[in-house]
Design a protein around this motif. Structure first.
Motif, PDB file in Angstrom:
ATOM      1  N   ALA A 159       0.840  -1.206   0.000  1.00 34.84           N
ATOM      2  CA  ALA A 159       0.000   0.000   0.000  1.00 34.84           C
ATOM      3  C   ALA A 159       0.871   1.252   0.000  1.00 34.84           C
ATOM      4  O   ALA A 159       0.609   2.208  -0.736  1.00 34.84           O
ATOM      5  CB  ALA A 159      -0.933  -0.003   1.216  1.00 34.84           C
ATOM      6  N   ARG A 160       1.919   1.224   0.799  1.00 35.49           N
ATOM      7  CA  ARG A 160       2.845   2.361   0.863  1.00 35.49           C
ATOM      8  C   ARG A 160       3.522   2.585  -0.502  1.00 35.49           C
ATOM      9  O   ARG A 160       3.673   3.714  -0.944  1.00 35.49           O
ATOM     10  CB  ARG A 160       3.880   2.108   1.964  1.00 35.49           C
ATOM     11  CG  ARG A 160       4.580   3.310   2.475  1.00 35.49           C
ATOM     12  CD  ARG A 160       5.448   3.071   3.714  1.00 35.49           C
ATOM     13  NE  ARG A 160       5.792   1.693   4.051  1.00 35.49           N
ATOM     14  CZ  ARG A 160       5.159   0.946   4.974  1.00 35.49           C
ATOM     15  NH1 ARG A 160       4.164   1.448   5.657  1.00 35.49           N
ATOM     16  NH2 ARG A 160       5.542  -0.281   5.233  1.00 35.49           N
ATOM     17  N   ASP A 161       3.909   1.501  -1.173  1.00 35.13           N
ATOM     18  CA  ASP A 161       4.542   1.620  -2.493  1.00 35.13           C
ATOM     19  C   ASP A 161       3.606   2.270  -3.509  1.00 35.13           C
ATOM     20  O   ASP A 161       4.012   3.159  -4.260  1.00 35.13           O
ATOM     21  CB  ASP A 161       4.973   0.245  -3.016  1.00 35.13           C
ATOM     22  CG  ASP A 161       6.135  -0.349  -2.233  1.00 35.13           C
ATOM     23  OD1 ASP A 161       6.811   0.399  -1.486  1.00 35.13           O
ATOM     24  OD2 ASP A 161       6.349  -1.573  -2.368  1.00 35.13           O
ATOM     25  N   TRP A 162       2.350   1.832  -3.526  1.00 30.52           N
ATOM     26  CA  TRP A 162       1.383   2.401  -4.471  1.00 30.52           C
ATOM     27  C   TRP A 162       1.119   3.873  -4.139  1.00 30.52           C
ATOM     28  O   TRP A 162       0.998   4.704  -5.027  1.00 30.52           O
ATOM     29  CB  TRP A 162       0.078   1.598  -4.456  1.00 30.52           C
ATOM     30  CG  TRP A 162       0.162   0.286  -5.179  1.00 30.52           C
ATOM     31  CD1 TRP A 162       0.762  -0.856  -4.740  1.00 30.52           C
ATOM     32  CD2 TRP A 162      -0.369  -0.012  -6.468  1.00 30.52           C
ATOM     33  NE1 TRP A 162       0.622  -1.847  -5.673  1.00 30.52           N
ATOM     34  CE2 TRP A 162      -0.074  -1.367  -6.740  1.00 30.52           C
ATOM     35  CE3 TRP A 162      -1.094   0.715  -7.405  1.00 30.52           C
ATOM     36  CZ2 TRP A 162      -0.459  -2.000  -7.918  1.00 30.52           C
ATOM     37  CZ3 TRP A 162      -1.486   0.078  -8.584  1.00 30.52           C
ATOM     38  CH2 TRP A 162      -1.165  -1.255  -8.835  1.00 30.52           C
ATOM     39  N   MET A 163       1.019   4.176  -2.853  1.00 29.52           N
ATOM     40  CA  MET A 163       0.786   5.559  -2.426  1.00 29.52           C
ATOM     41  C   MET A 163       1.970   6.442  -2.822  1.00 29.52           C
ATOM     42  O   MET A 163       1.785   7.567  -3.305  1.00 29.52           O
ATOM     43  CB  MET A 163       0.563   5.624  -0.913  1.00 29.52           C
ATOM     44  CG  MET A 163       0.329   7.016  -0.371  1.00 29.52           C
ATOM     45  SD  MET A 163      -1.269   7.720  -0.801  1.00 29.52           S
ATOM     46  CE  MET A 163      -2.318   6.826   0.288  1.00 29.52           C
ATOM     47  N   THR A 164       3.175   5.946  -2.636  1.00 28.34           N
ATOM     48  CA  THR A 164       4.379   6.698  -3.003  1.00 28.34           C
ATOM     49  C   THR A 164       4.395   7.008  -4.496  1.00 28.34           C
ATOM     50  O   THR A 164       4.723   8.128  -4.903  1.00 28.34           O
ATOM     51  CB  THR A 164       5.644   5.903  -2.596  1.00 28.34           C
ATOM     52  OG1 THR A 164       5.609   5.701  -1.177  1.00 28.34           O
ATOM     53  CG2 THR A 164       6.909   6.637  -2.985  1.00 28.34           C
ATOM     54  N   ARG A 165       4.029   6.037  -5.319  1.00 32.07           N
ATOM     55  CA  ARG A 165       3.979   6.276  -6.773  1.00 32.07           C
ATOM     56  C   ARG A 165       2.926   7.318  -7.126  1.00 32.07           C
ATOM     57  O   ARG A 165       3.133   8.150  -8.008  1.00 32.07           O
ATOM     58  CB  ARG A 165       3.699   4.967  -7.518  1.00 32.07           C
ATOM     59  CG  ARG A 165       4.907   4.059  -7.599  1.00 32.07           C
ATOM     60  CD  ARG A 165       4.718   2.978  -8.638  1.00 32.07           C
ATOM     61  NE  ARG A 165       3.535   2.174  -8.446  1.00 32.07           N
ATOM     62  CZ  ARG A 165       3.500   1.031  -7.763  1.00 32.07           C
ATOM     63  NH1 ARG A 165       4.582   0.570  -7.179  1.00 32.07           N
ATOM     64  NH2 ARG A 165       2.385   0.342  -7.669  1.00 32.07           N
ATOM     65  N   ALA A 166       1.790   7.261  -6.458  1.00 32.85           N
ATOM     66  CA  ALA A 166       0.731   8.247  -6.718  1.00 32.85           C
ATOM     67  C   ALA A 166       1.226   9.656  -6.399  1.00 32.85           C
ATOM     68  O   ALA A 166       1.009  10.592  -7.184  1.00 32.85           O
ATOM     69  CB  ALA A 166      -0.518   7.919  -5.897  1.00 32.85           C
ATOM     70  N   ILE A 167       1.891   9.797  -5.292  1.00 30.52           N
ATOM     71  CA  ILE A 167       2.401  11.110  -4.889  1.00 30.52           C
ATOM     72  C   ILE A 167       3.497  11.576  -5.843  1.00 30.52           C
ATOM     73  O   ILE A 167       3.535  12.742  -6.236  1.00 30.52           O
ATOM     74  CB  ILE A 167       2.907  11.060  -3.430  1.00 30.52           C
ATOM     75  CG1 ILE A 167       1.716  10.878  -2.485  1.00 30.52           C
ATOM     76  CG2 ILE A 167       3.700  12.316  -3.080  1.00 30.52           C
ATOM     77  CD1 ILE A 167       2.091  10.537  -1.060  1.00 30.52           C
ATOM     78  N   ALA A 168       4.369  10.656  -6.251  1.00 28.18           N
ATOM     79  CA  ALA A 168       5.496  11.012  -7.124  1.00 28.18           C
ATOM     80  C   ALA A 168       5.035  11.562  -8.473  1.00 28.18           C
ATOM     81  O   ALA A 168       5.697  12.423  -9.054  1.00 28.18           O
ATOM     82  CB  ALA A 168       6.393   9.803  -7.342  1.00 28.18           C
ATOM     83  N   GLN A 169       3.895  11.097  -8.961  1.00 37.54           N
ATOM     84  CA  GLN A 169       3.438  11.591 -10.263  1.00 37.54           C
ATOM     85  C   GLN A 169       2.490  12.778 -10.151  1.00 37.54           C
ATOM     86  O   GLN A 169       1.916  13.212 -11.143  1.00 37.54           O
ATOM     87  CB  GLN A 169       2.813  10.471 -11.088  1.00 37.54           C
ATOM     88  CG  GLN A 169       1.520   9.923 -10.543  1.00 37.54           C
ATOM     89  CD  GLN A 169       0.902   8.935 -11.510  1.00 37.54           C
ATOM     90  OE1 GLN A 169       0.629   9.276 -12.646  1.00 37.54           O
ATOM     91  NE2 GLN A 169       0.701   7.714 -11.052  1.00 37.54           N
ATOM     92  N   SER A 170       2.376  13.317  -8.941  1.00 38.09           N
ATOM     93  CA  SER A 170       1.465  14.437  -8.716  1.00 38.09           C
ATOM     94  C   SER A 170       2.148  15.596  -8.010  1.00 38.09           C
ATOM     95  O   SER A 170       1.610  16.137  -7.047  1.00 38.09           O
ATOM     96  CB  SER A 170       0.275  13.954  -7.884  1.00 38.09           C
ATOM     97  OG  SER A 170      -0.351  12.865  -8.479  1.00 38.09           O
ATOM     98  N   PRO A 171       3.326  16.021  -8.489  1.00 38.28           N
ATOM     99  CA  PRO A 171       4.009  17.124  -7.788  1.00 38.28           C
ATOM    100  C   PRO A 171       3.167  18.398  -7.800  1.00 38.28           C
ATOM    101  O   PRO A 171       2.564  18.743  -8.813  1.00 38.28           O
ATOM    102  CB  PRO A 171       5.312  17.307  -8.580  1.00 38.28           C
ATOM    103  CG  PRO A 171       5.072  16.675  -9.903  1.00 38.28           C
ATOM    104  CD  PRO A 171       4.031  15.617  -9.697  1.00 38.28           C
ATOM    105  N   GLY A 172       3.100  19.018  -6.643  1.00 38.18           N
ATOM    106  CA  GLY A 172       2.326  20.248  -6.507  1.00 38.18           C
ATOM    107  C   GLY A 172       0.838  20.014  -6.295  1.00 38.18           C
ATOM    108  O   GLY A 172       0.089  20.960  -6.090  1.00 38.18           O
TER     109      GLY A 172
END
Length: 186
Positions: A159-172
């Protein structure tokens, strides 16, 4: 009250019938919806059993059944079918339900439910399917949905890995992403 008892009995019989003859049970269920024997709220028990049985027959049989139903019943049937599909049909079904949600033939929640079931069933396959989408808000939203599913299933690390990817592609857009995550959890 007699009508409620009759529709409950019919739903129970159809659910049992679906185990041996899913096509006949599906046809009777469809007719009961169309002729008013079942209201929108009746027959849930039968719908799950019939949907699962039709899924075991494969993607084409399930889609033909779904297409024969009133629009408001289609998403309900789909919600439990992913795990019952033959393995070879699963990703193609995710593709199909995604396209139908995009062109308005199905509600978006139907696709998100299907995708969540894909994540729960085979996260690597779901991740491969998601890689087809362009990075952005939609992809990030699905990654949040996947993180939520994995978290509920007790896999905090994934879950943490998927969340990290979501955040990484949404800067700002972290605040908007967090709001989306909270909305998906409620």
């Amino acid at each position: 009250k007699a009508q409620n008892n009759a529709s409950g009995l019919i739903a129970s019989v159809l659910g049992t019938m679906a185990k041996d003859d899913p096509t006949a049970a599906a046809e009777l269920y469809r007719n009961a919806l169309l002729d008013g024997t079942f209201s929108q709220n009746d027959g849930w028990q039968a719908s799950y059993g019939i949907g699962s049985a039709m899924a075991r027959l494969g993607k084409t049989a399930l889609l033909n059944f779904i297409d024969s139903l009133p629009h408001q019943q289609q998403g309900n049937i789909l919600s439990n079918t992913y795990r019952e599909l033959p393995e070879s049909d699963r990703l193609a079904m995710v593709d199909e339900i995604y396209q139908r949600s995009k062109d308005g033939r199905l509600e978006e929640w139907s696709f998100k439910t299907m995708f969540s079931n894909a994540v729960a069933g085979n996260p690597a396959q779901a991740e491969a399917w998601l890689a087809k989408l362009e990075p952005g808000k939609e992809s990030a939203s699905l990654e949040l949905s996947a993180a939520n599913t994995l978290s509920r299933n007790g896999d905090a690390e994934a879950a943490r890995d998927w969340m990290t990817r979501a955040i990484a592609q949404s800067p700002g857009q972290e605040k908007e992403l967090l709001k989306d995550a909270v909305n998906q959890m409620s």
